[in-house]
Design an enzyme around this catalytic site. Structure first.
Site, mmCIF file in Angstrom:
data_model
loop_
_atom_site.group_PDB
_atom_site.id
_atom_site.type_symbol
_atom_site.label_atom_id
_atom_site.label_comp_id
_atom_site.label_asym_id
_atom_site.label_seq_id
_atom_site.Cartn_x
_atom_site.Cartn_y
_atom_site.Cartn_z
ATOM 1 N N ASP A 289 -36.288 -11.550 13.985
ATOM 2 C CA ASP A 289 -36.414 -12.415 15.154
ATOM 3 C C ASP A 289 -35.674 -11.701 16.271
ATOM 4 O O ASP A 289 -34.440 -11.645 16.266
ATOM 5 C CB ASP A 289 -35.817 -13.802 14.894
ATOM 6 N N LYS B 179 -40.537 -25.969 14.716
ATOM 7 C CA LYS B 179 -39.237 -26.633 14.646
ATOM 8 C C LYS B 179 -39.430 -28.050 15.189
ATOM 9 O O LYS B 179 -39.625 -28.217 16.399
ATOM 10 C CB LYS B 179 -38.228 -25.896 15.528
ATOM 11 N N HIS C 195 -26.139 -15.839 18.042
ATOM 12 C CA HIS C 195 -25.568 -16.463 16.845
ATOM 13 C C HIS C 195 -24.249 -15.835 16.393
ATOM 14 O O HIS C 195 -23.624 -16.324 15.458
ATOM 15 C CB HIS C 195 -26.575 -16.425 15.681
ATOM 16 N N ASP D 8 -41.807 -18.287 18.927
ATOM 17 C CA ASP D 8 -40.839 -19.380 18.789
ATOM 18 C C ASP D 8 -40.571 -19.944 20.185
ATOM 19 O O ASP D 8 -41.171 -20.945 20.580
ATOM 20 C CB ASP D 8 -39.566 -18.841 18.120
ATOM 21 N N GLU E 179 -32.001 -11.637 14.501
ATOM 22 C CA GLU E 179 -32.071 -11.855 13.047
ATOM 23 C C GLU E 179 -32.842 -10.744 12.349
ATOM 24 O O GLU E 179 -33.940 -10.373 12.793
ATOM 25 C CB GLU E 179 -32.784 -13.195 12.736
ATOM 26 N N LYS F 96 -38.508 -20.535 7.335
ATOM 27 C CA LYS F 96 -37.331 -19.749 7.721
ATOM 28 C C LYS F 96 -36.141 -20.691 7.698
ATOM 29 O O LYS F 96 -36.043 -21.584 8.533
ATOM 30 C CB LYS F 96 -37.542 -19.162 9.124
ATOM 31 N N HIS G 153 -35.703 -23.879 10.358
ATOM 32 C CA HIS G 153 -34.411 -24.512 10.659
ATOM 33 C C HIS G 153 -33.986 -24.145 12.072
ATOM 34 O O HIS G 153 -34.676 -23.399 12.776
ATOM 35 C CB HIS G 153 -33.358 -24.037 9.653
ATOM 36 N N GLU H 219 -40.712 -11.990 15.248
ATOM 37 C CA GLU H 219 -40.678 -13.226 16.035
ATOM 38 C C GLU H 219 -40.122 -12.952 17.432
ATOM 39 O O GLU H 219 -39.177 -12.171 17.579
ATOM 40 C CB GLU H 219 -39.798 -14.229 15.286
ATOM 41 N N SER I 290 -30.050 -20.425 20.685
ATOM 42 C CA SER I 290 -30.931 -19.619 21.536
ATOM 43 C C SER I 290 -32.180 -20.443 21.811
ATOM 44 O O SER I 290 -33.284 -20.119 21.403
ATOM 45 C CB SER I 290 -31.269 -18.287 20.864
ATOM 46 N N GLU J 287 -25.849 -18.724 11.114
ATOM 47 C CA GLU J 287 -26.789 -19.067 10.043
ATOM 48 C C GLU J 287 -26.389 -18.461 8.699
ATOM 49 O O GLU J 287 -27.190 -18.424 7.767
ATOM 50 C CB GLU J 287 -28.210 -18.617 10.425
#
Ligand code: PGA
Ligand code: ZN
Length: 416
Positions: A232, A343, A146, A318, A155, A394, A371, A275, A42, A196
């Site tokens: 998230d 990131k 994901h 993010d 998430e 995270k 990550h 997030e 994403s 994940e």
């Protein structure tokens, strides 16, 4: 001497089975470092560009390696990263690939640490770092990009904010992950895992909230410290720009309704962290939400019981910021958030990830080192979080490429 004498690049597997770039750096005095690029699913629109691994390697060999071998010192991280920037010549690393750049940047840092005989976090952060440890946010339920046919929210993150040590926090997240599995089983819901390692059940978001809330409460009661949770939303993936609405399957929300919805969730579940609650261009929507929930008084201690920022809800950018100081500046001016996800591969070098963290901290934004959904066994981000004193990291809850970082944090804590 830390003169870089050799840079090798190769394709290795990431956790999705996709080729990614691995770099090895050797120095004149025998220093050695290895780094591998992660990869997002994403991804934000404004991230540095990841090229197909083979292409990134060919371009980096042609353009970057000659500017590194015999030319720069591994211990001079800004020199290495500046050479990568000038070899590439674009703003977004579209010439050599941010995947080649970040792998080389991390490998050089590790080679320099190797020459010093110091752990990477100490080389990066200096002698006075390594006393505080980040609270790990553990992905326990997820969907979005994901996993297919799972939650719309990407998430659901366990947040053991009261943990007395990083090891306690890591095991608490794993316990929440296991508890979620048991609760889903009790409800007769089968669940595979997403990219994940989070459970990816075919449930609506409301049911996921019920299960995760129950799981964190059960684990908190068992471990005796506070375990909250966060999200998230990855809202850019839900946003339909043509119609200007967020789509949750059949259900839609206008941008204003989205702010209300997330603010209500924060209140109802006392969320620690949210997030990307709005899409990546909506600085104003972010600012509205931050004004509503960013300064909440929760009576919660700071992460890991640390002084400093209280327990207010973190509103984290993010895709909004993509670890880019220009976008973060814009966000700071707009009051768009109070936290930034960091990131390194979103921007392409460790130096620029550091710059983003420094700018964030100077402006009271909480950095969360992160990550990607596609990962390797590389542990650089664990060291980056400790080196920069980041209050959160995270990096998942379970799964080999996630535990690589979590176990490294446990080791750093044990040896510090
Ligand atoms: P990504 O997801 O690595 O697939 O971009 C992680 C995130 O959105 O935080
Ligand atoms: Zn995200």
């Amino acid at each position: 001497m830390t003169l870089v004498t050799e840079v090798r690049l190769r394709r290795v597997l990431d956790s999705r089975g996709t080729p990614t770039v691995e770099a090895e750096v050797r120095t004149e005095s025998g220093g050695f470092g290895r780094g591998a690029a992660p990869s997002g699913a994403s991804t934000g629109e404004y991230e540095a560009i990841e090229l197909p691994a083979e292409e990134a390697i060919a371009k980096a060999r042609e353009l970057a390696v000659p500017r590194l071998e015999g030319q720069v010192y591994a211990g001079d991280q800004r020199g290495v990263d500046g050479a990568l920037r000038s070899a590439d010549g674009t703003d977004d690393f579209s010439e050599i690939g941010a995947n080649s750049a970040v792998a080389i940047s991390m490998a050089a840092a590790k080679a320099a640490a190797d020459v010093l005989g110091a752990p990477l976090y100490q080389h990066l952060g200096g002698a006075f770092r390594g006393r505080n440890f980040p609270v790990p946010l553990g992905n326990v339920v997820g969907g979005g990009e994901h996993a297919a046919d799972a939650t719309h929210i990407q998430e659901f993150l366990s947040a053991p904010v009261g943990a007395p040590s990083v090891a306690d926090a890591v095991f608490a997240n794993a316990a929440v992950h296991a508890e979620v599995r048991d609760l889903l089983e009790e409800r007769g819901i089968a669940a595979a895992k997403g990219d994940e390692g989070a459970w990816a059940p075919s449930v609506d978001d409301a049911e996921a909230f019920e299960v995760v809330a129950e799981a964190v409460d059960a684990v908190a009661a068992e471990v005796g410290f506070e375990v909250g949770f966060g999200l998230d939303v990855a809202a850019s993936e839900l946003y339909d720009a043509d119609d200007g609405v967020y789509r949750y399957g059949e259900e839609t929300r206008s941008p204003e309704e989205q702010v209300d919805y997330v603010a209500d969730l924060v209140e109802e579940y006392d969320l620690v962290y949210v997030e990307d609650p709005l899409e990546e261009d909506d600085f104003e929507g972010f600012a509205d939400l931050t004004a509503r929930v960013g300064g909440r008084s929760t009576g919660r201690a700071g992460p890991g019981g640390r002084p400093g920022r209280g327990g207010g809800t973190l509103v984290c950018g993010d895709d909004l910021f993509v670890t880019n100081t220009d976008r973060l500046e814009r966000g700071i001016e707009a009051g768009a958030a109070n936290s930034i996800l960091v990131k390194p591969n979103q921007i392409g070098t460790l130096s620029e990830a550091f710059d983003a963290i420094e700018l964030a901290v100077r402006n009271g934004y909480v950095p969360v080192v992160s990550h990607r959904s596609g990962e390797t066994e590389d542990t650089t981000i664990a060291h980056l979080a400790v080196a920069t004193d980041a209050p959160f990291i995270k990096t998942g809850a379970v799964g080999g490429e996630r535990t690589a970082k979590l176990n490294e944090l446990i080791r750093i804590e044990a040896n510090a």
